[in-house]
Motif scaffolding. Structure first.
Motif, PDB file in Angstrom:
ATOM      1  N   MET A 290      -2.860  14.605 -11.577  1.00  0.00           N
ATOM      2  CA  MET A 290      -1.454  15.000 -11.631  1.00  0.00           C
ATOM      3  C   MET A 290      -0.696  14.218 -12.709  1.00  0.00           C
ATOM      4  O   MET A 290       0.156  14.755 -13.406  1.00  0.00           O
ATOM      5  CB  MET A 290      -0.800  14.765 -10.266  1.00  0.00           C
ATOM      6  N   THR A 291      -1.025  12.915 -12.830  1.00  0.00           N
ATOM      7  CA  THR A 291      -0.376  12.097 -13.856  1.00  0.00           C
ATOM      8  C   THR A 291      -0.690  12.625 -15.248  1.00  0.00           C
ATOM      9  O   THR A 291       0.187  12.667 -16.128  1.00  0.00           O
ATOM     10  CB  THR A 291      -0.843  10.632 -13.751  1.00  0.00           C
ATOM     11  N   LEU A 292      -1.934  13.074 -15.462  1.00  0.00           N
ATOM     12  CA  LEU A 292      -2.323  13.622 -16.763  1.00  0.00           C
ATOM     13  C   LEU A 292      -1.519  14.876 -17.075  1.00  0.00           C
ATOM     14  O   LEU A 292      -1.078  15.068 -18.219  1.00  0.00           O
ATOM     15  CB  LEU A 292      -3.818  13.939 -16.756  1.00  0.00           C
ATOM     16  N   ALA A 293      -1.299  15.726 -16.093  1.00  0.00           N
ATOM     17  CA  ALA A 293      -0.522  16.950 -16.295  1.00  0.00           C
ATOM     18  C   ALA A 293       0.912  16.620 -16.707  1.00  0.00           C
ATOM     19  O   ALA A 293       1.490  17.269 -17.593  1.00  0.00           O
ATOM     20  CB  ALA A 293      -0.528  17.797 -15.027  1.00  0.00           C
TER      21      ALA A 293
ATOM     22  N   SER B  40      -1.266  21.335 -25.737  1.00  0.00           N
ATOM     23  CA  SER B  40      -0.903  20.366 -24.700  1.00  0.00           C
ATOM     24  C   SER B  40      -0.395  21.074 -23.450  1.00  0.00           C
ATOM     25  O   SER B  40      -0.702  20.679 -22.317  1.00  0.00           O
ATOM     26  CB  SER B  40       0.175  19.406 -25.221  1.00  0.00           C
TER      27      SER B  40
ATOM     28  N   ALA C 129      -3.311  22.614 -21.631  1.00  0.00           N
ATOM     29  CA  ALA C 129      -4.077  21.567 -20.944  1.00  0.00           C
ATOM     30  C   ALA C 129      -3.326  21.062 -19.720  1.00  0.00           C
ATOM     31  O   ALA C 129      -3.933  20.763 -18.679  1.00  0.00           O
ATOM     32  CB  ALA C 129      -4.358  20.418 -21.906  1.00  0.00           C
ATOM     33  N   ALA C 130      -1.996  20.966 -19.827  1.00  0.00           N
ATOM     34  CA  ALA C 130      -1.195  20.510 -18.689  1.00  0.00           C
ATOM     35  C   ALA C 130      -1.303  21.489 -17.526  1.00  0.00           C
ATOM     36  O   ALA C 130      -1.463  21.092 -16.362  1.00  0.00           O
ATOM     37  CB  ALA C 130       0.264  20.349 -19.117  1.00  0.00           C
TER      38      ALA C 130
ATOM     39  N   ARG D 192      -3.714  23.403 -16.951  1.00  0.00           N
ATOM     40  CA  ARG D 192      -5.083  23.330 -16.432  1.00  0.00           C
ATOM     41  C   ARG D 192      -5.249  22.176 -15.450  1.00  0.00           C
ATOM     42  O   ARG D 192      -6.069  22.241 -14.538  1.00  0.00           O
ATOM     43  CB  ARG D 192      -6.058  23.158 -17.596  1.00  0.00           C
ATOM     44  N   HIS D 193      -4.477  21.105 -15.628  1.00  0.00           N
ATOM     45  CA  HIS D 193      -4.628  19.921 -14.788  1.00  0.00           C
ATOM     46  C   HIS D 193      -3.531  19.776 -13.734  1.00  0.00           C
ATOM     47  O   HIS D 193      -3.513  18.798 -12.980  1.00  0.00           O
ATOM     48  CB  HIS D 193      -4.637  18.654 -15.657  1.00  0.00           C
ATOM     49  N   GLY D 194      -2.610  20.710 -13.679  1.00  0.00           N
ATOM     50  CA  GLY D 194      -1.534  20.614 -12.706  1.00  0.00           C
ATOM     51  C   GLY D 194      -0.888  21.961 -12.459  1.00  0.00           C
ATOM     52  O   GLY D 194      -1.078  22.905 -13.239  1.00  0.00           O
TER      53      GLY D 194
END
Length: 287
Positions: free
Chosen positions: A1-4, A229, A232-233, A235-237
């Motif tokens: 979640m932090t990465l998103a 970006s 990718a965000a 994709r991760h959140g």
């Protein structure tokens, strides 16, 4: 979640940076020619990095014509409108009014899908519109004597930005790869802008000063990395987290404009309108 969260803020920052660097490029290059430099610049970078970026991504041949067709309009048309708006109105007003894209998405959903907006969305619509009006009524002397019809440029960009994602989503149901969608769309859009340049000037190679060429190449890479970006965000959140964070890019634009474009005066009216618009769009997305 932090990465998103970090990726969403990175997307917003890079988009804002691209809006500001456009101002430097426009000192030597007209908007349409600038588009013929910026889009191919990122496309070339993406192609060079594709063996790494696309490793493990699925390939679905049926999706090629879908994303190629989308690329004939987006991001080519969006780039033309954004650059022209940036030249006429500056990066702050362009980013603020361009950020109204979710409002068009909500309206489209209401008309086509008969999905009535929720309470927070209705409140957000009102706040965003009031904020946009506040910004659009600003007449900073640094922008010259622009006419009101120039506001159609960022509003047109917002319309494109709001309508295209649902269409892309349909394509992703056939080929679930945002990275491939981005690459194919950029290749197709690069072909469009280069052909427009060829018809207008007789050559796909823009005969412009290297300073302007350099700035528009930087702008294209900033805009393209912003899109990557954002993908990718997502994709991760969850989109409900990513979209509101990415929608704060007008605030970054105000800060970067104040730092990098010292000849542009940021008025309290512009700041207030920008904050209201960002807050309204966030409410629409959260609702």
């Amino acid at each position: 979640m932090t990465l998103a969260i970090l990726l969403a803020f990175a997307s917003a920052f890079l988009l804002s940076l691209g809006l500001v660097t456009t101002q430097f490029g426009l000192r030597d290059v007209e908007p349409i020619t600038g588009a013929s430099i910026s889009l191919p610049s990122f496309t070339l970078l993406f192609l060079l990095l594709s063996p790494i970026i696309l490793q493990g991504e699925p390939v679905v041949p049926r999706g090629w014509p879908i994303f190629a067709g989308i690329g004939l309009v987006f991001p080519a048309m969006l780039t033309f409108l954004t650059f022209a708006s940036n030249r006429a109105l500056g990066p702050v007003i362009t980013s603020t009014l361009g950020n109204l894209a979710p409002l068009f998405s909500v309206t489209l959903a209401l008309i086509m899908l008969h999905e009535p907006p929720q309470l927070f969305q209705l409140i957000g619509l009102v706040v965003a519109v009031v904020g946009a009006v506040t910004v659009s009524l600003s007449r900073s002397p640094d922008l010259g004597h622009w006419r009101s019809f120039a506001l159609l440029l960022p509003l047109g960009a917002a319309l494109v930005r709001g309508v295209v994602p649902p269409v892309v989503k349909l394509g992703l149901q056939v080929w679930p790869s945002p990275l491939w969608a981005c690459l194919i769309g950029y290749v197709s859009s690069s072909f469009v802008v280069l052909m427009v340049q060829r018809v207008r000037k007789g050559s796909v190679i823009a005969a412009v000063p290297w300073r302007g060429r350099r700035w528009f190449a930087i702008t294209g890479i900033c805009n393209g990395l912003s899109v990557l970006s954002l993908f990718a965000a997502v994709r991760h959140g969850p989109i409900t987290l990513v979209a509101p964070l990415a929608a704060v890019y007008p605030l970054f634009t105000v800060l970067l404009t104040a730092i990098m474009l010292r000849n542009v005066r940021i008025t309290a009216q512009i700041v207030a309108g920008t904050v209201m618009t960002v807050a309204g769009v966030a409410l629409v997305l959260i609702g």
